[in-house]
Write a protein that holds these residues in place. Structure first.
Motif, PDB file in Angstrom:
ATOM      1  N   UNK A  72      -5.993  71.443 -47.321  1.00 28.89           N
ATOM      2  CA  UNK A  72      -6.919  72.486 -46.865  1.00 28.89           C
ATOM      3  C   UNK A  72      -8.315  71.927 -46.610  1.00 28.89           C
ATOM      4  N   UNK A  73      -8.691  70.901 -47.339  1.00 29.57           N
ATOM      5  CA  UNK A  73     -10.001  70.276 -47.152  1.00 29.57           C
ATOM      6  C   UNK A  73      -9.792  69.026 -46.285  1.00 29.57           C
ATOM      7  N   UNK A  74      -9.935  69.212 -44.983  1.00 28.69           N
ATOM      8  CA  UNK A  74      -9.560  68.185 -44.014  1.00 28.69           C
ATOM      9  C   UNK A  74     -10.782  67.809 -43.181  1.00 28.69           C
ATOM     10  N   UNK A  75     -10.932  66.520 -42.910  1.00 26.64           N
ATOM     11  CA  UNK A  75     -12.038  66.029 -42.080  1.00 26.64           C
ATOM     12  C   UNK A  75     -11.493  65.386 -40.806  1.00 26.64           C
ATOM     13  N   UNK A 104     -10.790  62.868 -23.622  1.00 26.79           N
ATOM     14  CA  UNK A 104      -9.718  62.733 -24.613  1.00 26.79           C
ATOM     15  C   UNK A 104     -10.188  63.173 -25.991  1.00 26.79           C
ATOM     16  N   UNK A 105     -11.414  62.797 -26.370  1.00 24.62           N
ATOM     17  CA  UNK A 105     -11.938  63.170 -27.686  1.00 24.62           C
ATOM     18  C   UNK A 105     -12.137  64.685 -27.785  1.00 24.62           C
ATOM     19  N   UNK A 106     -12.622  65.286 -26.714  1.00 27.51           N
ATOM     20  CA  UNK A 106     -12.811  66.743 -26.698  1.00 27.51           C
ATOM     21  C   UNK A 106     -11.470  67.449 -26.883  1.00 27.51           C
ATOM     22  N   UNK A 107     -10.449  66.973 -26.164  1.00 30.48           N
ATOM     23  CA  UNK A 107      -9.138  67.611 -26.237  1.00 30.48           C
ATOM     24  C   UNK A 107      -8.491  67.422 -27.608  1.00 30.48           C
ATOM     25  N   UNK A 108      -8.602  66.237 -28.171  1.00 34.38           N
ATOM     26  CA  UNK A 108      -7.999  65.998 -29.483  1.00 34.38           C
ATOM     27  C   UNK A 108      -8.691  66.832 -30.562  1.00 34.38           C
ATOM     28  N   UNK A 109     -10.005  66.886 -30.510  1.00 30.66           N
ATOM     29  CA  UNK A 109     -10.743  67.670 -31.515  1.00 30.66           C
ATOM     30  C   UNK A 109     -10.382  69.140 -31.407  1.00 30.66           C
ATOM     31  N   UNK A 110     -10.357  69.650 -30.177  1.00 29.24           N
ATOM     32  CA  UNK A 110     -10.031  71.070 -29.989  1.00 29.24           C
ATOM     33  C   UNK A 110      -8.617  71.372 -30.453  1.00 29.24           C
ATOM     34  N   UNK A 111      -7.670  70.508 -30.099  1.00 24.09           N
ATOM     35  CA  UNK A 111      -6.292  70.749 -30.505  1.00 24.09           C
ATOM     36  C   UNK A 111      -6.127  70.763 -32.010  1.00 24.09           C
ATOM     37  N   UNK A 112      -6.820  69.862 -32.699  1.00 24.58           N
ATOM     38  CA  UNK A 112      -6.709  69.766 -34.154  1.00 24.58           C
ATOM     39  C   UNK A 112      -7.387  70.954 -34.835  1.00 24.58           C
ATOM     40  N   UNK A 113      -8.626  71.221 -34.466  1.00 20.72           N
ATOM     41  CA  UNK A 113      -9.413  72.277 -35.120  1.00 20.72           C
ATOM     42  C   UNK A 113      -8.815  73.651 -34.839  1.00 20.72           C
ATOM     43  N   UNK A 114      -8.427  73.902 -33.607  1.00 17.07           N
ATOM     44  CA  UNK A 114      -7.900  75.222 -33.255  1.00 17.07           C
ATOM     45  C   UNK A 114      -6.542  75.489 -33.905  1.00 17.07           C
ATOM     46  N   UNK A 142     -18.674  71.943 -40.086  1.00 19.84           N
ATOM     47  CA  UNK A 142     -19.284  70.941 -39.208  1.00 19.84           C
ATOM     48  C   UNK A 142     -19.516  69.616 -39.924  1.00 19.84           C
ATOM     49  N   UNK A 143     -19.819  69.690 -41.208  1.00 23.38           N
ATOM     50  CA  UNK A 143     -20.079  68.461 -41.970  1.00 23.38           C
ATOM     51  C   UNK A 143     -18.824  67.605 -42.108  1.00 23.38           C
ATOM     52  N   UNK A 144     -17.664  68.201 -41.897  1.00 28.67           N
ATOM     53  CA  UNK A 144     -16.411  67.465 -41.990  1.00 28.67           C
ATOM     54  C   UNK A 144     -15.967  66.902 -40.637  1.00 28.67           C
ATOM     55  N   UNK A 175     -18.297  56.276 -40.047  1.00 27.88           N
ATOM     56  CA  UNK A 175     -17.935  57.687 -40.206  1.00 27.88           C
ATOM     57  C   UNK A 175     -17.260  57.939 -41.551  1.00 27.88           C
ATOM     58  N   UNK A 176     -16.374  57.046 -41.969  1.00 28.03           N
ATOM     59  CA  UNK A 176     -15.686  57.215 -43.250  1.00 28.03           C
ATOM     60  C   UNK A 176     -16.660  57.135 -44.418  1.00 28.03           C
ATOM     61  N   UNK A 177     -17.674  56.284 -44.303  1.00 27.53           N
ATOM     62  CA  UNK A 177     -18.684  56.196 -45.374  1.00 27.53           C
ATOM     63  C   UNK A 177     -19.399  57.524 -45.543  1.00 27.53           C
ATOM     64  N   UNK A 178     -19.667  58.212 -44.454  1.00 21.38           N
ATOM     65  CA  UNK A 178     -20.305  59.534 -44.541  1.00 21.38           C
ATOM     66  C   UNK A 178     -19.387  60.544 -45.212  1.00 21.38           C
ATOM     67  N   UNK A 179     -18.123  60.514 -44.851  1.00 16.17           N
ATOM     68  CA  UNK A 179     -17.190  61.522 -45.353  1.00 16.17           C
ATOM     69  C   UNK A 179     -16.766  61.280 -46.795  1.00 16.17           C
ATOM     70  N   UNK A 180     -16.750  60.032 -47.237  1.00 12.78           N
ATOM     71  CA  UNK A 180     -16.214  59.705 -48.555  1.00 12.78           C
ATOM     72  C   UNK A 180     -17.290  59.383 -49.584  1.00 12.78           C
ATOM     73  N   UNK A 181     -18.563  59.544 -49.198  1.00 12.23           N
ATOM     74  CA  UNK A 181     -19.661  59.185 -50.105  1.00 12.23           C
ATOM     75  C   UNK A 181     -19.924  60.244 -51.166  1.00 12.23           C
ATOM     76  N   UNK A 182     -19.685  61.500 -50.864  1.00 12.90           N
ATOM     77  CA  UNK A 182     -20.010  62.587 -51.795  1.00 12.90           C
ATOM     78  C   UNK A 182     -19.025  62.706 -52.941  1.00 12.90           C
TER      79      UNK A 182
END
Length: 354
Positions: free
Chosen positions: A201-204, A214-224, A235-237, A251-258
């Motif tokens: 449930x907590x997915x980044x 391609x990045x726009x389409x992949x992000x939209x497909x995943x998030x939607x 948004x922070x994820x 990017x991983x350093x930002x997501x895994x630092x907290x």
């Protein structure tokens, strides 16, 4: 008394090509007893030649080892027998696989492949592509992401009369026979479904450059897809990166630092997923026990990582083969967009959250 040499009574067509000399189209015409124009038509697969004549001339060409000169053919037709591949993409393996696919299509066709990297963010890059096409007298051009995202580039090729094929993540016009559609949104949606099924449930998300379609389409497909199942991604994820290993690390350093880390990360290509692996290892985070990771591309890297990476396979080599085939097919062939559909390859990098 000197013996006189008997006169040569053989006809020109009976004389073989002298040893050491490379056979020419004139030699083939002479030996076959046909005109040079007929040989040229056979080389270029013209339907105007009788079957028996074609078979006779082709057998003779094989016998003497005659290979048509692509440059000479190009001069005769005012166009070289060359296919160009124009790309702006930081992922080396993707470009290599695309070239292999194009070469698969061009093998034994008489066409050769030439490549032209470009920077689509620079001013004047379209003029550079125009010069490349005109100087090489290209028969056609494969447009590879991100170059294929730019309609201005496609319009320029139309203006100068150069055929092209475009590799795109989504089809704006499914009747356009110059498109090879990779359906990136569907591949990302399958990755989202898999993580949701495992209980995450907590997915980044680590996205590619959002200037890439391609990045726009992949992000939209995943998030939607997750939103439709009641799972929101703050948004922070969502961290934008550059489709490179180094940007995946940042990017991983930002997501895994907290202190509160996501239980799963979807990286929009395998290079960035490898960056996640590096950061997790340094932080003592076990994959997949503490963190599930999914990539995109299913490049050779995916099976070489440990644990092996679950990734969306997008059949890059097949895509290149289809895009090149579009350029050498006959003008009268059916014109409709082609599809190469991705699917998830499940390996060892995901398990349910603890």
């Amino acid at each position: 008394m000197a013996t006189r040499k008997p006169p040569d009574t053989s006809t020109p067509a009976d004389k073989p090509t002298p040893p050491g000399k490379v056979a020419t189209i004139n030699d083939i015409a002479r030996l076959a007893g046909v005109s040079k124009k007929t040989v040229s038509r056979i080389i270029n697969r013209s339907p105007l030649v009788h079957k028996d004549t074609r078979e006779k001339v082709e057998a003779l060409m094989r016998e003497v080892g005659y290979v048509p000169d692509p440059m000479a053919r190009g001069l005769a037709f005012r166009r070289a027998f060359l296919i160009g591949m124009v790309y702006d993409n930081p992922t080396a393996q993707y470009i290599v696989d695309m070239q292999y696919g194009a070469l698969d299509a061009l093998r034994d066709s008489g066409f050769e492949l030439v490549v032209h990297p470009c920077d689509t963010r620079s001013t004047g890059y379209i003029d550079g592509v125009r010069r490349f096409v005109q100087q090489q007298k290209l028969h056609g051009v494969m447009l590879v992401p991100r170059a294929s995202d730019d309609p201005a580039l496609a319009r320029m090729l139309e203006e100068i009369g150069c055929r092209y094929s475009r590799i795109v993540p989504v089809a704006d016009d499914p009747t356009d026979g110059r498109l090879v559609v990779t359906h990136d949104r569907d591949g990302a949606a399958e990755a989202a479904d898999y993580l949701q099924t495992l209980g995450h449930r907590d997915i980044a998300v680590i996205t590619g450059p959002l200037s890439y379609r391609s990045a726009v389409e992949r992000t939209a497909g995943f998030v939607e897809t997750l939103a439709a199942r009641g799972i929101g991604i703050p948004k922070a994820r969502i961290v934008e990166a550059g489709y490179t290993f180094e940007s995946g690390v940042v990017a991983a350093e930002k997501l895994l630092a907290g202190r509160k880390r996501p239980t799963a990360i979807f990286a929009e290509n395998d290079e960035m997923a490898a960056g996640v692996y590096k950061v997790a290892m340094r932080a003592g985070i076990n994959i997949p026990r503490d963190l599930a990771v999914i990539g995109f591309d299913d490049s050779p890297l995916a099976s070489r990582l440990w644990p092996s990476l679950t990734s969306v396979r997008r059949h890059t080599r097949d895509t290149g083969r289809i895009a090149a085939t579009m350029l050498i097919r006959a003008d009268g062939d059916a014109m409709r967009a082609a599809s190469v559909r991705p699917h998830l390859i499940v390996r060892d990098s995901c398990q349910p959250p603890r």
